[in-house]
Design a protein around this motif. Structure first.
Motif, PDB file in Angstrom:
ATOM      1  N   SER A 248      14.754   1.322  -4.850  1.00  0.00           N
ATOM      2  CA  SER A 248      15.052   0.271  -5.826  1.00  0.00           C
ATOM      3  C   SER A 248      15.006  -1.096  -5.156  1.00  0.00           C
ATOM      4  O   SER A 248      15.160  -1.215  -3.928  1.00  0.00           O
ATOM      5  N   ALA A 249      14.765  -2.130  -5.971  1.00  0.00           N
ATOM      6  CA  ALA A 249      14.565  -3.469  -5.418  1.00  0.00           C
ATOM      7  C   ALA A 249      15.563  -4.461  -6.003  1.00  0.00           C
ATOM      8  O   ALA A 249      15.898  -4.403  -7.181  1.00  0.00           O
ATOM      9  N   SER A 250      16.015  -5.398  -5.146  1.00  0.00           N
ATOM     10  CA  SER A 250      16.779  -6.555  -5.610  1.00  0.00           C
ATOM     11  C   SER A 250      15.948  -7.797  -5.319  1.00  0.00           C
ATOM     12  O   SER A 250      15.127  -7.809  -4.388  1.00  0.00           O
TER      13      SER A 250
ATOM     14  N   VAL B 253       7.857   5.920  -3.716  1.00  0.00           N
ATOM     15  CA  VAL B 253       7.665   4.888  -2.694  1.00  0.00           C
ATOM     16  C   VAL B 253       8.599   3.730  -2.991  1.00  0.00           C
ATOM     17  O   VAL B 253       9.403   3.329  -2.171  1.00  0.00           O
ATOM     18  N   ASP B 254       8.495   3.159  -4.195  1.00  0.00           N
ATOM     19  CA  ASP B 254       9.458   2.170  -4.672  1.00  0.00           C
ATOM     20  C   ASP B 254       9.348   2.079  -6.187  1.00  0.00           C
ATOM     21  O   ASP B 254       8.443   2.665  -6.785  1.00  0.00           O
ATOM     22  N   THR B 255      10.293   1.378  -6.804  1.00  0.00           N
ATOM     23  CA  THR B 255      10.318   1.282  -8.269  1.00  0.00           C
ATOM     24  C   THR B 255       9.739  -0.030  -8.791  1.00  0.00           C
ATOM     25  O   THR B 255       9.817  -0.293  -9.993  1.00  0.00           O
ATOM     26  N   ILE B 256       9.168  -0.844  -7.917  1.00  0.00           N
ATOM     27  CA  ILE B 256       8.666  -2.151  -8.340  1.00  0.00           C
ATOM     28  C   ILE B 256       7.565  -1.973  -9.383  1.00  0.00           C
ATOM     29  O   ILE B 256       6.574  -1.284  -9.157  1.00  0.00           O
ATOM     30  N   GLY B 257       7.741  -2.598 -10.539  1.00  0.00           N
ATOM     31  CA  GLY B 257       6.740  -2.563 -11.594  1.00  0.00           C
ATOM     32  C   GLY B 257       6.742  -1.313 -12.452  1.00  0.00           C
ATOM     33  O   GLY B 257       5.937  -1.213 -13.381  1.00  0.00           O
ATOM     34  N   ALA B 258       7.651  -0.371 -12.182  1.00  0.00           N
ATOM     35  CA  ALA B 258       7.638   0.882 -12.952  1.00  0.00           C
ATOM     36  C   ALA B 258       7.939   0.638 -14.426  1.00  0.00           C
ATOM     37  O   ALA B 258       7.269   1.181 -15.312  1.00  0.00           O
TER      38      ALA B 258
ATOM     39  N   ALA C 235       3.960   7.059 -21.381  1.00  0.00           N
ATOM     40  CA  ALA C 235       4.509   5.896 -20.690  1.00  0.00           C
ATOM     41  C   ALA C 235       5.237   6.295 -19.412  1.00  0.00           C
ATOM     42  O   ALA C 235       5.142   5.613 -18.377  1.00  0.00           O
ATOM     43  N   SER C 236       5.968   7.405 -19.442  1.00  0.00           N
ATOM     44  CA  SER C 236       6.679   7.875 -18.249  1.00  0.00           C
ATOM     45  C   SER C 236       5.713   8.276 -17.147  1.00  0.00           C
ATOM     46  O   SER C 236       5.978   8.040 -15.960  1.00  0.00           O
ATOM     47  N   SER C 237       4.596   8.873 -17.517  1.00  0.00           N
ATOM     48  CA  SER C 237       3.597   9.245 -16.520  1.00  0.00           C
ATOM     49  C   SER C 237       3.016   8.010 -15.835  1.00  0.00           C
ATOM     50  O   SER C 237       2.792   8.002 -14.621  1.00  0.00           O
ATOM     51  N   ALA C 238       2.775   6.957 -16.616  1.00  0.00           N
ATOM     52  CA  ALA C 238       2.274   5.709 -16.034  1.00  0.00           C
ATOM     53  C   ALA C 238       3.295   5.115 -15.070  1.00  0.00           C
ATOM     54  O   ALA C 238       2.946   4.655 -13.969  1.00  0.00           O
ATOM     55  N   ALA C 239       4.571   5.129 -15.456  1.00  0.00           N
ATOM     56  CA  ALA C 239       5.621   4.599 -14.584  1.00  0.00           C
ATOM     57  C   ALA C 239       5.734   5.416 -13.305  1.00  0.00           C
ATOM     58  O   ALA C 239       5.929   4.865 -12.207  1.00  0.00           O
ATOM     59  N   ALA C 240       5.602   6.735 -13.403  1.00  0.00           N
ATOM     60  CA  ALA C 240       5.715   7.598 -12.229  1.00  0.00           C
ATOM     61  C   ALA C 240       4.599   7.317 -11.229  1.00  0.00           C
ATOM     62  O   ALA C 240       4.830   7.291 -10.011  1.00  0.00           O
ATOM     63  N   ILE C 241       3.390   7.115 -11.727  1.00  0.00           N
ATOM     64  CA  ILE C 241       2.281   6.794 -10.833  1.00  0.00           C
ATOM     65  C   ILE C 241       2.562   5.489 -10.099  1.00  0.00           C
ATOM     66  O   ILE C 241       2.315   5.368  -8.892  1.00  0.00           O
ATOM     67  N   THR C 242       3.105   4.501 -10.805  1.00  0.00           N
ATOM     68  CA  THR C 242       3.432   3.229 -10.170  1.00  0.00           C
ATOM     69  C   THR C 242       4.495   3.420  -9.095  1.00  0.00           C
ATOM     70  O   THR C 242       4.430   2.792  -8.030  1.00  0.00           O
ATOM     71  N   CYS C 243       5.477   4.283  -9.344  1.00  0.00           N
ATOM     72  CA  CYS C 243       6.523   4.552  -8.347  1.00  0.00           C
ATOM     73  C   CYS C 243       5.963   5.214  -7.094  1.00  0.00           C
ATOM     74  O   CYS C 243       6.574   5.134  -6.017  1.00  0.00           O
ATOM     75  N   SER C 244       4.826   5.867  -7.201  1.00  0.00           N
ATOM     76  CA  SER C 244       4.234   6.564  -6.057  1.00  0.00           C
ATOM     77  C   SER C 244       3.410   5.628  -5.177  1.00  0.00           C
ATOM     78  O   SER C 244       2.848   6.064  -4.162  1.00  0.00           O
TER      79      SER C 244
ATOM     80  N   PRO D 255       3.056   1.513  -3.333  1.00  0.00           N
ATOM     81  CA  PRO D 255       3.833   0.332  -2.943  1.00  0.00           C
ATOM     82  C   PRO D 255       3.549  -0.852  -3.863  1.00  0.00           C
ATOM     83  O   PRO D 255       2.401  -1.116  -4.225  1.00  0.00           O
ATOM     84  N   GLY D 256       4.613  -1.546  -4.275  1.00  0.00           N
ATOM     85  CA  GLY D 256       4.450  -2.699  -5.144  1.00  0.00           C
ATOM     86  C   GLY D 256       4.080  -2.307  -6.559  1.00  0.00           C
ATOM     87  O   GLY D 256       4.027  -1.129  -6.917  1.00  0.00           O
ATOM     88  N   ALA D 257       3.839  -3.327  -7.376  1.00  0.00           N
ATOM     89  CA  ALA D 257       3.473  -3.098  -8.776  1.00  0.00           C
ATOM     90  C   ALA D 257       1.975  -2.831  -8.859  1.00  0.00           C
ATOM     91  O   ALA D 257       1.168  -3.756  -8.868  1.00  0.00           O
TER      92      ALA D 257
END
Length: 296
Positions: A91-93, A233-238, A273-282, A284-286
């Motif tokens: 997660s990111a701050s 990897v991270d949640t940025i842009g998920a 939509a969840s599948s798209a978010a999961a790919i983004t989480c895999s 780095p960055g958005a």
């Protein structure tokens, strides 16, 4: 068929422990625009971008993703940035350095739908123009989507975000927020209860819940979906990828009204939509997926 996205375009300067800072293109509306275009929806982003190397990087990223950029005047002296620090769970701050003071915005009548959210709807003086555009779009019958994407690091007063929501949401037919957004805007309310309540007035409403999946509702239907499997990897842009995929799904079905969707269709929408978010989480960055990434 072109969708207009309005709001901040910035560079996420990501700091991971033990590594040099990494710049990534970002900003919630920017990410939504990229995500939409990568899912084959013609997209225009209206944003302020500076005449510097960060701005050049944003322009290249948009061109590479087939997003058309409307550069809003006045041109800022430098491109906005967000310093993103990653926690152990990905997660990111954020800490922000940004400008949002456009002199004018595009005419919503020229587009099939409009998306707004985050700092573009909350940071003055530009937020006032966005609010006026949303009202105009609603009057014209142009669908509006809204993701509040609360950023307390920029505006720490929750009441400001609640006022923004109260101003924008009545004109939106598609709403999406995270459970963290919901906790700020509607403290103490269960997400499943909240989507049902909001959907009575606002068309399609979704709340993402990280590792607990997502809930989505219309006035007549409700669905809950589990999280997609992901190598984090991270949640940025998920969340932005989830929003973009929601809009892409709606565009594919010619912007259905909420009353046309049953629980099965809502489940399909939320899973996509969840599948798209999961790919983004895999990644780095958005870095949202393209259509081919979501094709079985």
């Amino acid at each position: 068929m072109t969708v207009l996205v309005i709001g901040e375009a910035l560079v996420d300067v990501v700091q991971r422990e033990g590594r040099e800072p990494e710049p990534h293109a970002g900003g919630s509306p920017f990410n939504v625009a990229v995500g939409l275009a990568r899912l084959d929806v013609p997209t225009v982003l209206a944003a302020q971008v500076g005449p510097d190397r960060y701005g050049d990087g944003l322009r290249w990223h948009l061109t590479d993703s087939d997003v058309s950029l409307v550069e809003l005047d006045p041109v800022p002296a430098r491109t906005s940035t967000a310093a993103a620090t990653l926690a152990d769970d990905g997660s990111a701050s954020y800490e922000f350095d940004l400008t949002w003071d456009p002199a004018a915005l595009p005419d919503p009548a020229d587009f099939v739908a409009v998306h707004v959210g985050s700092l573009g709807t909350s940071l003055q003086p530009g937020a006032a123009l966005v609010a006026d555009l949303v009202v105009s779009a609603d009057v014209m019958g142009v669908p509006v989507s809204f993701d509040p994407n609360v950023r307390l690091a920029v505006e720490p007063d929750p009441e400001v975000w609640r006022r923004v929501f109260a101003e924008i949401a009545p004109h939106a037919s598609i709403l999406k927020m995270s459970d963290e957004d919901a906790a700020t805007l509607f403290p103490g309310e269960d997400p499943a209860d909240l989507v049902r309540r909001l959907a009575a007035d606002h068309g399609i409403v979704a709340i993402t819940r990280g590792g607990e999946g997502a809930v989505i509702a219309t006035a007549g239907a409700f669905a809950s979906v589990p999280p997609a499997d992901v190598r984090m990897v991270d949640t940025i842009g998920a969340g932005d990828s989830f929003m973009a995929a929601m809009l892409a799904w709606c565009a594919t079905y010619d912007w259905p009204s909420a009353s046309e969707l049953d629980a099965t269709e809502l489940t399909d929408l939320a899973m996509y939509a969840s599948s798209a978010a999961a790919i983004t989480c895999s990644r780095p960055g958005a870095d949202p997926p393209r259509t081919i990434d979501l094709t079985p």
